[in-house]
Motif scaffolding. Structure first.
Motif, short mmCIF file in Angstrom:
data_model
loop_
_atom_site.label_atom_id
_atom_site.label_comp_id
_atom_site.label_asym_id
_atom_site.label_seq_id
_atom_site.Cartn_x
_atom_site.Cartn_y
_atom_site.Cartn_z
N GLU A 1 0.82 -1.22 0.00
CA GLU A 1 0.00 0.00 0.00
C GLU A 1 0.86 1.27 0.00
N PHE A 2 2.04 1.19 0.64
CA PHE A 2 2.92 2.35 0.71
C PHE A 2 3.94 2.37 -0.43
N GLY A 3 3.84 1.44 -1.36
CA GLY A 3 4.76 1.43 -2.49
C GLY A 3 6.15 0.94 -2.15
N LEU A 4 6.29 0.11 -1.10
CA LEU A 4 7.58 -0.44 -0.71
C LEU A 4 7.72 -1.88 -1.19
N ASP A 5 8.90 -2.45 -0.98
CA ASP A 5 9.18 -3.83 -1.40
C ASP A 5 8.41 -4.80 -0.50
N ALA A 6 7.37 -5.45 -1.04
CA ALA A 6 6.52 -6.34 -0.24
C ALA A 6 7.28 -7.59 0.21
N LYS A 7 8.18 -8.12 -0.64
CA LYS A 7 8.93 -9.32 -0.27
C LYS A 7 9.87 -9.06 0.90
N ARG A 8 10.51 -7.90 0.88
CA ARG A 8 11.42 -7.58 1.99
C ARG A 8 10.63 -7.38 3.29
N ALA A 9 9.47 -6.73 3.18
CA ALA A 9 8.63 -6.54 4.36
C ALA A 9 8.15 -7.89 4.90
N LYS A 10 7.79 -8.81 3.99
CA LYS A 10 7.35 -10.14 4.42
C LYS A 10 8.48 -10.88 5.12
N ARG A 11 9.68 -10.73 4.61
CA ARG A 11 10.86 -11.38 5.21
C ARG A 11 11.09 -10.85 6.64
N ALA A 12 10.99 -9.52 6.80
CA ALA A 12 11.18 -8.93 8.12
C ALA A 12 10.08 -9.36 9.08
N GLY A 13 8.85 -9.46 8.57
CA GLY A 13 7.74 -9.89 9.43
C GLY A 13 7.91 -11.32 9.92
N LEU A 14 8.39 -12.21 9.05
CA LEU A 14 8.59 -13.60 9.46
C LEU A 14 9.69 -13.73 10.51
N LEU A 15 10.74 -12.90 10.38
CA LEU A 15 11.90 -13.04 11.25
C LEU A 15 11.85 -12.14 12.48
N HIS A 16 10.77 -11.37 12.68
CA HIS A 16 10.81 -10.34 13.73
C HIS A 16 10.94 -10.93 15.13
N ASP A 17 10.42 -12.14 15.36
CA ASP A 17 10.51 -12.78 16.68
C ASP A 17 11.50 -13.93 16.71
N ILE A 18 12.46 -13.95 15.78
CA ILE A 18 13.42 -15.06 15.71
C ILE A 18 14.28 -15.12 16.96
N GLY A 19 14.42 -13.98 17.66
CA GLY A 19 15.22 -13.95 18.89
C GLY A 19 14.58 -14.65 20.06
N LYS A 20 13.32 -15.10 19.93
CA LYS A 20 12.65 -15.83 21.01
C LYS A 20 12.99 -17.33 21.01
N VAL A 21 13.67 -17.81 19.97
CA VAL A 21 13.95 -19.25 19.87
C VAL A 21 15.44 -19.50 19.68
N PRO A 22 16.32 -18.91 20.51
CA PRO A 22 17.75 -19.18 20.33
C PRO A 22 18.10 -20.57 20.86
N ASP A 23 19.27 -21.08 20.40
CA ASP A 23 19.73 -22.39 20.87
C ASP A 23 20.29 -22.31 22.28
N THR A 24 20.79 -21.14 22.68
CA THR A 24 21.35 -20.96 24.02
C THR A 24 20.65 -19.80 24.69
N ASP A 25 20.59 -19.85 26.04
CA ASP A 25 19.96 -18.78 26.80
C ASP A 25 20.79 -17.51 26.69
N SER A 26 20.08 -16.38 26.62
CA SER A 26 20.75 -15.09 26.52
C SER A 26 19.98 -14.06 27.32
#
Length: 517
Positions: free
Chosen positions: A350-375
């Motif tokens: 809708e804002f004329g931005l790269d939809a694929k890049r936005a989709k990629r960021a949306g999928l990875l936004h909570d990737i820090g909640k599943v690390p292999d080691t505690d942090s």
């Protein structure tokens, strides 16, 4: 006893002989009978002597046996007494050493107290000297300047006010000119901020899994003899297994959802197989771990294929799969991330931005909640580090790291991800709500902050994600405010249970108010 038997035998024999002599009345037969009687008497005497010797030998053997047993028992008791005496002696020595250490520590503490009291007296005296010196300097400055303290202050405030007014007018013109140049960009930001303000999140985390069984007899087999099976299962999976009176159910408790899933599948296989013992448990758990790891990769690949995302690093794909077994505020993390990815793509288009890049960021936004080691790092910053490590675009990395305002937003993808994250979590039916526990947690949060010295008020905002603390500017300086923020955050971590993270903001401001009448 033996003499009586001999006497009776003698009487019997004598009677028989007499009777024979009387009946036959012959001297020859009488002599023969007497000879036989004497022989019988001798035989009886010999048997009696042999019996007597045998009894005497048995009595001696029994006496020696009892004597040996008594001596052995006495020696064992003596050894036991010696052992107890040695133990008591060692304990006495240990207590003596502890008492000496305590006495030494008490002496050291007394010395420290004396030193501290002396230092405090020195500090107080120096503070008084410093106050006197400051007063003397102020008086000297007033004499040199020819102005009182209040007159100098009013003249300085007037000069500063004039300069500030002039600078403010110049800055206002610059801001207006810049706004004209970037009006379109600012308008988009305003729209996104409006969407963000409609979101509110409140939910509870999952930390248990219920394993259903056909009958309660299975509980005994899972526990095992003296609890060896359940201990082996807990050691192999890292999950606490609670077997209580709940009918046909066993509770698996743990904060790692992947380990809970491994424990659930391993229990299912063990119960179905029927062979439950420590060696078999370790074998099944190892096999289940391999299967779950493969399943995690498959979930990640399926999510990436469904969203049409290409070129994602295999390690990030595996972490996306781990989201399948994690819940965020009662909402499945993988479903939430996929939903955010689709919302980001739609909004970016809708804002004329790269939809694929936005989709990629949306999928990875909570990737820090599943690390292999505690942090200890917040999940947004940890996710940004992971994306940078595996070669994601800088705009995607910034969107991941800034979606909870941990860092400054440098592109329009960041507020889009933040807004879509809030929309996904706040839509009806997305997350479970427990109003009583939610309200109580916010009240406890505010009450905890108000308990600190110098705090005037405290407000839990952003659904409990942020705590704003208003302090008295006269009682606390800037350094004390920084220290207060740290102390409150530490106390929250120690005393409260809460999902995610809480941002503590201490606000200290000084207001000068006057009235024109």
């Amino acid at each position: 006893m033996i003499e009586a038997i001999i006497a009776l035998i003698g009487l019997a024999v004598g009677g028989g002989v007499a009777w024979t002599i009387a009946s036959k009345n012959t001297s020859t037969k009488a002599a023969e009978m007497e000879a036989q009687a004497s022989i019988l008497l001798k035989e009886a005497q010999a048997k009696a002597d042999a019996y007597k010797r045998e009894r005497e030998l048995e009595a001696k053997e029994k006496f020696h046996k009892l004597k040996n047993e008594h001596q052995q028992s006495t020696r064992e008791k003596e050894r036991e007494l010696d052992q107890r005496f040695n133990d008591l002696k060692r304990k006495e020595q240990s207590l003596d050493s502890k008492i000496e250490n305590n006495i030494q520590k008490e002496k050291e503490l007394d010395t420290l107290k004396k030193n501290l009291s002396n230092q405090m007296e020195i500090v107080k005296s120096k503070q008084e000297e410093l106050k006197d010196q400051i007063g003397a300097q102020i008086n000297q400055l007033e004499k040199i300047a020819g102005l009182s303290k209040e007159e100098a202050k009013s003249q300085m405030i007037e000069a500063v006010a004039k300069d500030a007014h002039t600078e403010a007018l110049a800055q206002q013109k610059l801001i207006i000119e810049e706004a004209k140049l970037t009006a379109n960009k600012d308008a988009k930001r305003m729209i996104l901020q409006t969407i963000q303000r409609t979101a509110a999140e409140q939910a509870i985390e999952n930390s248990v899994t219920v394993f259903n069984i056909d009958n309660d007899d299975v509980k005994g087999r899972i526990i095992g003899r003296e609890g060896r099976n359940i201990r082996a299962l807990e050691a192999a999976t890292g999950i606490e297994i609670i077997v209580d009176d709940t009918p046909e159910a066993i509770i698996l408790s743990g904060f790692d959802p992947v380990r809970r899933e491994i424990a659930r599948l391993a229990l299912h296989r063990l119960v179905a197989d029927g062979r439950i013992h420590p060696a078999r448990i370790e074998e099944v758990v190892m096999k289940t771990k391999k299967d779950v790891d493969q399943e995690i990769v498959e979930y990640g690949e399926q999510a990436v294929i469904d969203l049409g995302i290409n070129g994602l690093h295999p390690e990030l794909i595996r972490m996306v799969g781990r989201m399948r077994f994690r819940s965020s505020y009662g909402q499945n993390l993988l479903k939430h991330s996929r939903e955010v990815a689709n919302l980001c793509a739609t909004m970016a288009a809708e804002f004329g931005l790269d939809a694929k890049r936005a989709k990629r960021a949306g999928l990875l936004h909570d990737i820090g909640k599943v690390p292999d080691t505690d942090s200890e790092m917040p999940h947004a910053l940890l996710g940004m580090k992971l994306c940078e490590k595996f070669g994601e675009h800088p705009e995607v990395c910034n969107a991941v790291g800034a979606h909870h305002d941990e860092i400054e937003m440098t592109n329009l993808f960041s507020p889009i991800v933040q807004a879509c994250d809030a929309i996904s979590g706040s839509r009806p039916g997305a997350r479970r709500e427990d109003s009583e526990s939610y309200i109580k947690r916010l009240q406890d949060l505010e009450k905890l902050a108000i308990g600190f010295n110098g705090v005037e008020n405290a407000f839990a905002i952003q659904a409990g994600r942020e705590l704003r603390v208003i302090v008295d500017s006269d009682s606390l300086d800037d350094k004390s405010a920084d220290l207060l923020s740290f102390d409150i955050s530490q106390k929250i971590m120690k005393e409260m249970i809460y999902p995610g993270q809480i941002k503590v903001t201490v606000i200290r401001e000084r207001r000068a108010v006057s009235f024109a009448k």
